[in-house]
Design an enzyme around this catalytic site. Structure first.
Site, mmCIF file in Angstrom:
data_model
loop_
_atom_site.group_PDB
_atom_site.id
_atom_site.type_symbol
_atom_site.label_atom_id
_atom_site.label_comp_id
_atom_site.label_asym_id
_atom_site.label_seq_id
_atom_site.Cartn_x
_atom_site.Cartn_y
_atom_site.Cartn_z
ATOM 1 N N GLU A 1 0.915 -1.308 0.093
ATOM 2 C CA GLU A 1 0.023 0.061 -0.003
ATOM 3 C C GLU A 1 0.889 1.275 -0.077
ATOM 4 O O GLU A 1 1.994 1.247 0.410
ATOM 5 C CB GLU A 1 -0.892 0.062 1.232
ATOM 6 N N LYS B 1 -9.486 2.480 -3.144
ATOM 7 C CA LYS B 1 -10.169 1.913 -1.757
ATOM 8 C C LYS B 1 -11.482 2.380 -1.405
ATOM 9 O O LYS B 1 -11.650 3.727 -1.562
ATOM 10 C CB LYS B 1 -9.049 2.256 -0.728
ATOM 11 N N CYS C 1 -5.533 -2.665 2.600
ATOM 12 C CA CYS C 1 -5.417 -2.755 4.086
ATOM 13 C C CYS C 1 -6.753 -3.025 4.880
ATOM 14 O O CYS C 1 -6.925 -4.135 4.910
ATOM 15 C CB CYS C 1 -4.983 -1.169 4.647
#
Length: 495
Positions: free
Chosen positions: A255, A312, A366
């Site tokens: 990430e 995301k 994540c």
């Protein structure tokens, strides 16, 4: 077993005992995984909470979060001179929040004795998983991750595992029920072991390289180091494979791996493509559209051009965005982890990316990994899950290991392998039964070249989600409420 007489004891002793037992339950979570301590501690807590469910629930949940989530202080210590003073307040508030959930569950169920308290706590796991933006972290059922019992998650999911755990804990207050519960646990354990022993089908002939640069968070964006960390990614990507091993078909970076934006990369994308030597690179990267910034994952083709991009969707509240952030930014309040701007903007929807011969992959960034309900939203079933994460925010003791454990559980729940690339660790290749096939430890720098494991047929949980477990919880709550003290908790009469 007789319930302890606690009404005559000073309340502080009850609260202290509940907090200690709550901390004991947390020992079942990663990295220790002491389920054999957690279940007895949970059973004793239920007995203790019987005399004052609400207060004992608050103290138990407080001790549980204090022991299980102390890593929440780590982000504030990245720049301790600025944010360090906030760390203890963050931990206390987090623990108090968990205490409030336990107090609500135990308080609502307390009128129906031990079974009511147990079902109330399971209901709080479900509520935590969905309420507001959700936070399904260190659920009761997570204590079974890494054991054969976790294989049951393929059928009942995390809420079902939590229900199993609380039923086991309450059964020990009845002699014969405890024996039956142990036999049931042995049966579930054996069935899980049989599932683990069954061979997997042959996987695709795809080799994935997971890059772990070990870029410490305190230095990650420092102008003196961020280019060094980028070159570290390049060097690790360009490393030749082990003698006799195939070259990687795909390279995955973690990430926010790079110090530039996707829409203003300079020579960065070309350099990454050249380092990969003909393999595409899946790169955690930030991008912007006007004043909006996104935490993204981009596929970089071997010629350096940009392929599919995923933004995301499920952002971390107060970490990646602030509610009403546009207004609060005017007075200097910004998101904690956002490197650009005052926070990230959420992507539009979960996706499955078609990577051709590499298969259909569901990208997760994540925090998104912990939400199976979000993973189920995609319209087509992927062949595998790609997770990129930066757990450097959360220290080395428990947070990253708990996140890794949830990746193992997700693999079981969906019958899909998970390729996990983490900045400072733990990077891992996980098969469709949740087993870690290869990994790099915390604060190691290196790569994993691993063949992509095969997927299993679509699991029952992937088909139906938490609905059946929630329905069973509701049915049991109705039974306990209707039957009440006439049959469910006669132990009240012996106190």
């Amino acid at each position: 077993m007789r319930l302890p007489r606690l009404k005559s004891r000073p309340r502080w002793r009850l609260l202290a005992g509940a907090a200690v037992l709550g901390a004991g339950v947390a020992l079942g979570q990663a990295p220790l995984g002491w389920w054999f301590v957690a279940v007895p501690a949970l059973s004793l807590f239920l007995g203790l909470a019987r005399s004052s469910p609400g207060w004992a629930g608050f103290a138990g949940g407080f001790g549980y979060a204090l022991a299980g989530m102390f890593w929440i202080t780590e982000p504030f210590l990245v720049e301790p001179e600025i944010f360090g003073w906030m760390a203890p307040f963050a931990l206390i508030l987090m623990a108090a929040g968990m205490g409030a959930f336990w107090a609500l569950g135990a308080g609502l169920g307390g009128r129906r004795g031990l079974p009511g308290i147990a079902l109330g706590l399971v209901a709080m796991d479900a509520l935590r998983s969905y309420a507001l933006t959700g936070f399904p972290w260190i659920l009761f059922g997570h204590i079974w991750i890494g054991t054969p019992v976790a294989q049951a998650a393929a059928y009942v999911g995390p809420i079902g595992l939590s229900l199993l755990t609380l039923l086991l804990a309450v059964a020990f207050w009845r002699r014969w029920a405890g024996v039956v519960a142990l036999l049931a646990l042995a049966g579930i354990w054996g069935a899980g072991q049989m599932r683990l022993n069954a061979p997997l089908p042959d996987g695709p002939a795809v080799t994935v390289r997971l890059v772990q640069p070990n870029a410490t968070q305190a230095l990650k964006w420092d102008p003196q180091y961020r280019l060094e960390f980028f070159y570290r990614h390049l060097d690790l990507t360009a490393n030749p494979p082990a003698p006799g091993a195939p070259r990687p078909d795909l390279v995955i970076w973690p990430e926010t791996a790079v110090p530039f934006l996707l829409d203003d990369p300079g020579d960065g994308l070309r350099m990454a493509a050249e380092a990969a030597g003909g393999a595409p690179v899946a790169m955690g990267i930030q991008r912007s559209e006007g004043l909006r910034y996104y935490n993204s994952l981009a596929i970089i083709h071997p010629d350096g051009t940009v392929g599919p991009v995923y933004d995301k969707v499920h952002l971390v509240p107060f970490g990646e965005y602030i509610p009403y952030g546009d207004w609060l930014a005017r007075i200097g309040i910004s998101a904690f982890a956002a490197q650009q701007g005052n926070g990230y903007t959420a992507g539009q929807a979960e996706q499955v990316l078609d990577l051709g011969p590499l298969g259909r992959v569901q990208p997760l960034i994540c925090y998104e990994l912990i939400f199976p309900q979000d993973i189920r939203r995609v319209s087509e079933r992927p062949d595998w899950i790609m997770l990129v994460t930066n757990d450097a925010w959360f220290g080395t003791l428990s947070g990253p290991w708990q996140h890794l454990a949830q990746a193992q559980l997700i693999a079981v729940e969906f019958g899909l392998p998970v390729a996990r690339a983490a900045n400072t660790g733990v990077s891992a290749m996980i098969d469709a039964k949740g087993r870690i096939l290869d990994h790099l430890g915390m604060n190691d720098m290196g790569v994993i070249d691993a063949r992509l494991p095969a997927a299993l047929p679509k699991t029952l949980y992937a088909r139906v989600g938490d609905g059946p477990a929630l329905a069973l919880l509701l049915i049991m709550a109705v039974i306990v409420t209707v039957w009440g003290n006439n049959g469910v908790d006669r132990s009240r009469r012996r106190v």
